[in-house]
Design a protein around this motif. Structure first.
Motif, PDB file in Angstrom:
ATOM      1  N   MET A   1      20.280  47.494  88.106  1.00  0.00           N
ATOM      2  CA  MET A   1      19.632  48.574  87.363  1.00  0.00           C
ATOM      3  C   MET A   1      20.243  48.661  85.968  1.00  0.00           C
ATOM      4  SD  MET A   1      17.352  51.074  87.508  1.00  0.00           S
ATOM      5  CE  MET A   1      17.153  51.394  89.258  1.00  0.00           C
ATOM      6  N   MET A   2      19.404  48.546  84.962  1.00  0.00           N
ATOM      7  CA  MET A   2      19.890  48.616  83.587  1.00  0.00           C
ATOM      8  C   MET A   2      20.300  50.050  83.252  1.00  0.00           C
ATOM      9  SD  MET A   2      17.165  46.217  81.568  1.00  0.00           S
ATOM     10  CE  MET A   2      16.830  44.547  82.145  1.00  0.00           C
ATOM     11  N   GLU A   3      21.434  50.194  82.615  1.00  0.00           N
ATOM     12  CA  GLU A   3      21.932  51.501  82.217  1.00  0.00           C
ATOM     13  C   GLU A   3      21.375  51.871  80.847  1.00  0.00           C
ATOM     14  OE1 GLU A   3      26.116  51.358  82.279  1.00  0.00           O
ATOM     15  OE2 GLU A   3      26.283  51.132  84.459  1.00  0.00           O
ATOM     16  N   LEU A   4      21.061  53.165  80.671  1.00  0.00           N
ATOM     17  CA  LEU A   4      20.542  53.620  79.386  1.00  0.00           C
ATOM     18  C   LEU A   4      21.541  53.369  78.265  1.00  0.00           C
ATOM     19  CD1 LEU A   4      18.847  57.022  80.330  1.00  0.00           C
ATOM     20  CD2 LEU A   4      17.743  54.846  79.811  1.00  0.00           C
ATOM     21  N   ASN A   5      22.822  53.548  78.560  1.00  0.00           N
ATOM     22  CA  ASN A   5      23.839  53.339  77.535  1.00  0.00           C
ATOM     23  C   ASN A   5      23.851  51.881  77.076  1.00  0.00           C
ATOM     24  OD1 ASN A   5      26.047  54.349  75.907  1.00  0.00           O
ATOM     25  ND2 ASN A   5      27.378  53.097  77.196  1.00  0.00           N
ATOM     26  N   ALA A   6      23.663  50.962  78.013  1.00  0.00           N
ATOM     27  CA  ALA A   6      23.626  49.542  77.657  1.00  0.00           C
ATOM     28  C   ALA A   6      22.424  49.240  76.770  1.00  0.00           C
ATOM     29  CB  ALA A   6      23.582  48.687  78.923  1.00  0.00           C
ATOM     30  N   LEU A   7      21.293  49.877  77.050  1.00  0.00           N
ATOM     31  CA  LEU A   7      20.101  49.661  76.240  1.00  0.00           C
ATOM     32  C   LEU A   7      20.287  50.218  74.829  1.00  0.00           C
ATOM     33  CD1 LEU A   7      17.328  50.502  78.864  1.00  0.00           C
ATOM     34  CD2 LEU A   7      18.132  48.243  78.147  1.00  0.00           C
ATOM     35  N   ARG A   8      20.916  51.377  74.740  1.00  0.00           N
ATOM     36  CA  ARG A   8      21.182  51.951  73.420  1.00  0.00           C
ATOM     37  C   ARG A   8      22.152  51.072  72.633  1.00  0.00           C
ATOM     38  NH1 ARG A   8      18.903  56.971  73.313  1.00  0.00           N
ATOM     39  NH2 ARG A   8      18.649  58.050  75.302  1.00  0.00           N
ATOM     40  N   GLN A   9      23.146  50.540  73.301  1.00  0.00           N
ATOM     41  CA  GLN A   9      24.090  49.655  72.626  1.00  0.00           C
ATOM     42  C   GLN A   9      23.406  48.363  72.180  1.00  0.00           C
ATOM     43  OE1 GLN A   9      27.537  49.097  75.107  1.00  0.00           O
ATOM     44  NE2 GLN A   9      28.324  51.158  74.699  1.00  0.00           N
ATOM     45  N   PHE A  10      22.495  47.859  73.001  1.00  0.00           N
ATOM     46  CA  PHE A  10      21.744  46.660  72.620  1.00  0.00           C
ATOM     47  C   PHE A  10      20.969  46.894  71.333  1.00  0.00           C
ATOM     48  CE2 PHE A  10      17.321  45.089  72.750  1.00  0.00           C
ATOM     49  CZ  PHE A  10      17.554  43.763  72.407  1.00  0.00           C
ATOM     50  N   LEU A  11      20.352  48.072  71.181  1.00  0.00           N
ATOM     51  CA  LEU A  11      19.569  48.355  69.974  1.00  0.00           C
ATOM     52  C   LEU A  11      20.439  48.349  68.724  1.00  0.00           C
ATOM     53  CD1 LEU A  11      17.062  51.144  71.090  1.00  0.00           C
ATOM     54  CD2 LEU A  11      16.637  48.701  70.790  1.00  0.00           C
ATOM     55  N   VAL A  12      21.656  48.835  68.842  1.00  0.00           N
ATOM     56  CA  VAL A  12      22.553  48.838  67.683  1.00  0.00           C
ATOM     57  C   VAL A  12      22.949  47.411  67.319  1.00  0.00           C
ATOM     58  CG1 VAL A  12      24.792  49.595  66.799  1.00  0.00           C
ATOM     59  CG2 VAL A  12      23.412  51.148  68.180  1.00  0.00           C
ATOM     60  N   VAL A  13      23.282  46.598  68.323  1.00  0.00           N
ATOM     61  CA  VAL A  13      23.633  45.203  68.068  1.00  0.00           C
ATOM     62  C   VAL A  13      22.433  44.457  67.485  1.00  0.00           C
ATOM     63  CG1 VAL A  13      24.433  43.038  69.089  1.00  0.00           C
ATOM     64  CG2 VAL A  13      25.376  45.205  69.884  1.00  0.00           C
ATOM     65  N   ALA A  14      21.239  44.738  68.008  1.00  0.00           N
ATOM     66  CA  ALA A  14      20.031  44.082  67.506  1.00  0.00           C
ATOM     67  C   ALA A  14      19.764  44.457  66.057  1.00  0.00           C
ATOM     68  CB  ALA A  14      18.841  44.452  68.386  1.00  0.00           C
ATOM     69  N   ARG A  15      20.040  45.695  65.708  1.00  0.00           N
ATOM     70  CA  ARG A  15      19.796  46.149  64.334  1.00  0.00           C
ATOM     71  C   ARG A  15      20.803  45.541  63.363  1.00  0.00           C
ATOM     72  NH1 ARG A  15      22.114  50.644  62.115  1.00  0.00           N
ATOM     73  NH2 ARG A  15      22.474  51.540  64.179  1.00  0.00           N
ATOM     74  N   LEU A  16      22.059  45.505  63.739  1.00  0.00           N
ATOM     75  CA  LEU A  16      23.112  45.025  62.839  1.00  0.00           C
ATOM     76  C   LEU A  16      23.339  43.522  62.914  1.00  0.00           C
ATOM     77  CD1 LEU A  16      25.752  47.862  63.380  1.00  0.00           C
ATOM     78  CD2 LEU A  16      24.136  47.620  61.503  1.00  0.00           C
ATOM     79  N   GLU A  17      22.997  42.934  64.068  1.00  0.00           N
ATOM     80  CA  GLU A  17      23.245  41.505  64.299  1.00  0.00           C
ATOM     81  C   GLU A  17      24.693  41.139  63.957  1.00  0.00           C
ATOM     82  OE1 GLU A  17      18.987  39.273  63.991  1.00  0.00           O
ATOM     83  OE2 GLU A  17      19.967  39.666  62.066  1.00  0.00           O
ATOM     84  N   HIS A  18      25.586  42.005  64.405  1.00  0.00           N
ATOM     85  CA  HIS A  18      27.013  41.802  64.128  1.00  0.00           C
ATOM     86  C   HIS A  18      27.800  42.620  65.145  1.00  0.00           C
ATOM     87  CE1 HIS A  18      30.806  41.521  61.960  1.00  0.00           C
ATOM     88  NE2 HIS A  18      30.235  40.626  61.145  1.00  0.00           N
ATOM     89  N   LEU A  19      28.562  41.953  66.006  1.00  0.00           N
ATOM     90  CA  LEU A  19      29.225  42.643  67.103  1.00  0.00           C
ATOM     91  C   LEU A  19      30.301  43.603  66.628  1.00  0.00           C
ATOM     92  CD1 LEU A  19      29.540  39.988  69.954  1.00  0.00           C
ATOM     93  CD2 LEU A  19      28.496  42.248  70.117  1.00  0.00           C
ATOM     94  N   SER A  20      31.133  43.161  65.693  1.00  0.00           N
ATOM     95  CA  SER A  20      32.246  44.022  65.283  1.00  0.00           C
ATOM     96  C   SER A  20      31.743  45.278  64.574  1.00  0.00           C
ATOM     97  CB  SER A  20      33.225  43.253  64.398  1.00  0.00           C
ATOM     98  OG  SER A  20      32.605  42.808  63.213  1.00  0.00           O
ATOM     99  N   ARG A  21      30.701  45.136  63.715  1.00  0.00           N
ATOM    100  CA  ARG A  21      30.164  46.315  63.039  1.00  0.00           C
ATOM    101  C   ARG A  21      29.459  47.242  64.034  1.00  0.00           C
ATOM    102  NH1 ARG A  21      28.525  42.856  58.552  1.00  0.00           N
ATOM    103  NH2 ARG A  21      26.342  43.015  59.204  1.00  0.00           N
ATOM    104  N   ALA A  22      28.767  46.639  65.018  1.00  0.00           N
ATOM    105  CA  ALA A  22      28.113  47.446  66.047  1.00  0.00           C
ATOM    106  C   ALA A  22      29.149  48.202  66.874  1.00  0.00           C
ATOM    107  CB  ALA A  22      27.262  46.561  66.942  1.00  0.00           C
ATOM    108  N   ALA A  23      30.223  47.528  67.235  1.00  0.00           N
ATOM    109  CA  ALA A  23      31.278  48.181  68.006  1.00  0.00           C
ATOM    110  C   ALA A  23      31.891  49.328  67.219  1.00  0.00           C
ATOM    111  CB  ALA A  23      32.347  47.154  68.383  1.00  0.00           C
ATOM    112  N   GLN A  24      32.074  49.122  65.919  1.00  0.00           N
ATOM    113  CA  GLN A  24      32.624  50.174  65.067  1.00  0.00           C
ATOM    114  C   GLN A  24      31.687  51.369  65.001  1.00  0.00           C
ATOM    115  OE1 GLN A  24      33.365  48.929  61.033  1.00  0.00           O
ATOM    116  NE2 GLN A  24      34.687  50.663  60.597  1.00  0.00           N
ATOM    117  N   GLU A  25      30.381  51.121  64.840  1.00  0.00           N
ATOM    118  CA  GLU A  25      29.421  52.218  64.773  1.00  0.00           C
ATOM    119  C   GLU A  25      29.351  52.966  66.098  1.00  0.00           C
ATOM    120  OE1 GLU A  25      24.594  52.590  64.347  1.00  0.00           O
ATOM    121  OE2 GLU A  25      25.639  51.455  62.795  1.00  0.00           O
ATOM    122  N   LEU A  26      29.398  52.219  67.202  1.00  0.00           N
ATOM    123  CA  LEU A  26      29.315  52.825  68.531  1.00  0.00           C
ATOM    124  C   LEU A  26      30.644  53.418  69.002  1.00  0.00           C
ATOM    125  CD1 LEU A  26      27.190  50.011  70.179  1.00  0.00           C
ATOM    126  CD2 LEU A  26      26.446  52.385  69.894  1.00  0.00           C
TER     127      LEU A  26
END
Length: 300
Positions: A1-26
């Protein structure tokens, strides 16, 4: 079962296309975020990103992103609808625009008519508006350039001429009009790339195999007229700003091109739930007299 938090995190990574910046924002650890994306790809049975060199959202990821945005948008819309029904209030309206200088009149009128409504304003580049509307991240968008209208509804608010502004002592100031070719060596004060004003300038010059000479790029659009007045260069200003701006003396000259115009358009999602507040805001904006800068009637 996909978690909502994982889906929200995916959207941030998809928008930034950069793991470290996404991790910082999240505000999560990068290794944890990497594991979340890996688990999501494992559950789907397909990679969502290309990892050769820079992280890139692949075609499968783009397809999945659209479904995730709509899914989470519907969930958030449901939460807002329940909150609105429970509070028996008008709710909140979230309005995105490239600039809010044009919207000060209708926003002030709306706030006077509906003082209890919460208004959330969000500067958004035009290229992000369709995605945010379809994801129901915002309720309404006002753009000065065309955006992808798939899944959206729109109302044209204003179609106006865009003028060339300059100090009164400028050599071109006495002309009734000026050709784009005559501006090839002129210094321009302009918005940054992506803004409608800059796109219009680049498009006018590119059609004549020319490149504008940009001497100053600004993020603060209200500063463009001040910088032009200070003698740093010339620049494009919309007709509505020409009529409303009185702080600095400027000469405005017509550009000899039928394409030197802008169209102000209001967009919203065709299938999304609009709160009562958002519907009232839509009415206020569409009923505004953009020629005179006044409401069409006494109500909002």
């Amino acid at each position: 079962m996909m978690e909502l938090n994982a889906l929200r995190q995916f959207l941030v990574v998809a928008r930034l296309e950069h793991l470290s910046r996404a991790a910082q924002e999240l505000r999560v650890a990068q290794p944890s975020l990497s594991r979340t994306i890996a688990r999501l790809e494992s559950e789907l049975g397909a990679p969502l990103f290309d990892r050769s060199g820079r992280l890139r959202l692949n075609d499968t990821g783009k397809l999945f992103r659209g479904y995730v945005e709509r899914c989470l948008g519907e969930l958030d819309a449901g939460r807002r609808a329940v909150a609105e029904a429970g509070s028996k209030g008008l709710g909140t309206v979230r309005l995105a625009s490239e600039t809010f200088l044009t919207l000060t009149g209708p926003l002030a009128a709306f706030k006077r008519a509906h003082p209890t409504v919460e208004i959330e304003l969000d500067w958004t580049p035009a290229e992000d508006m369709a995605r945010r509307l379809r994801a129901q991240d915002v309720d309404l968008c006002v753009a000065s350039q065309p955006i992808d209208a798939e899944g959206l509804e729109a109302v044209r608010l204003l179609d106006e001429e865009v003028w060339l502004a300059m100090p009164f002592e400028h050599p071109l100031a006495g002309r009734a009009s000026v050709s784009v070719e005559a501006l090839g060596d002129q210094p321009f004060v302009s918005a940054r790339r992506g803004h409608w004003q800059r796109r219009l300038l680049d498009r006018l010059f590119a059609a004549r195999d020319l490149t504008p000479k940009i001497v100053c790029e600004v993020d603060e659009l209200s500063a463009i007229v001040d910088l032009i007045s200070a003698g740093l260069g010339i620049g494009l200003v919309p007709g509505i700003a020409r009529r409303a701006y009185t702080r600095a003396p400027l000469a405005c000259v017509a550009v000899d091109s039928p394409d030197c115009r802008r169209a102000l358009t209001l967009y919203w999602g065709a299938d999304g739930h609009l709160s009562t507040a958002a519907r009232l805001m839509r009415t206020t904006i569409t009923d505004w007299n953009w020629t005179t800068g006044e409401p069409l009637d006494n109500g909002a």
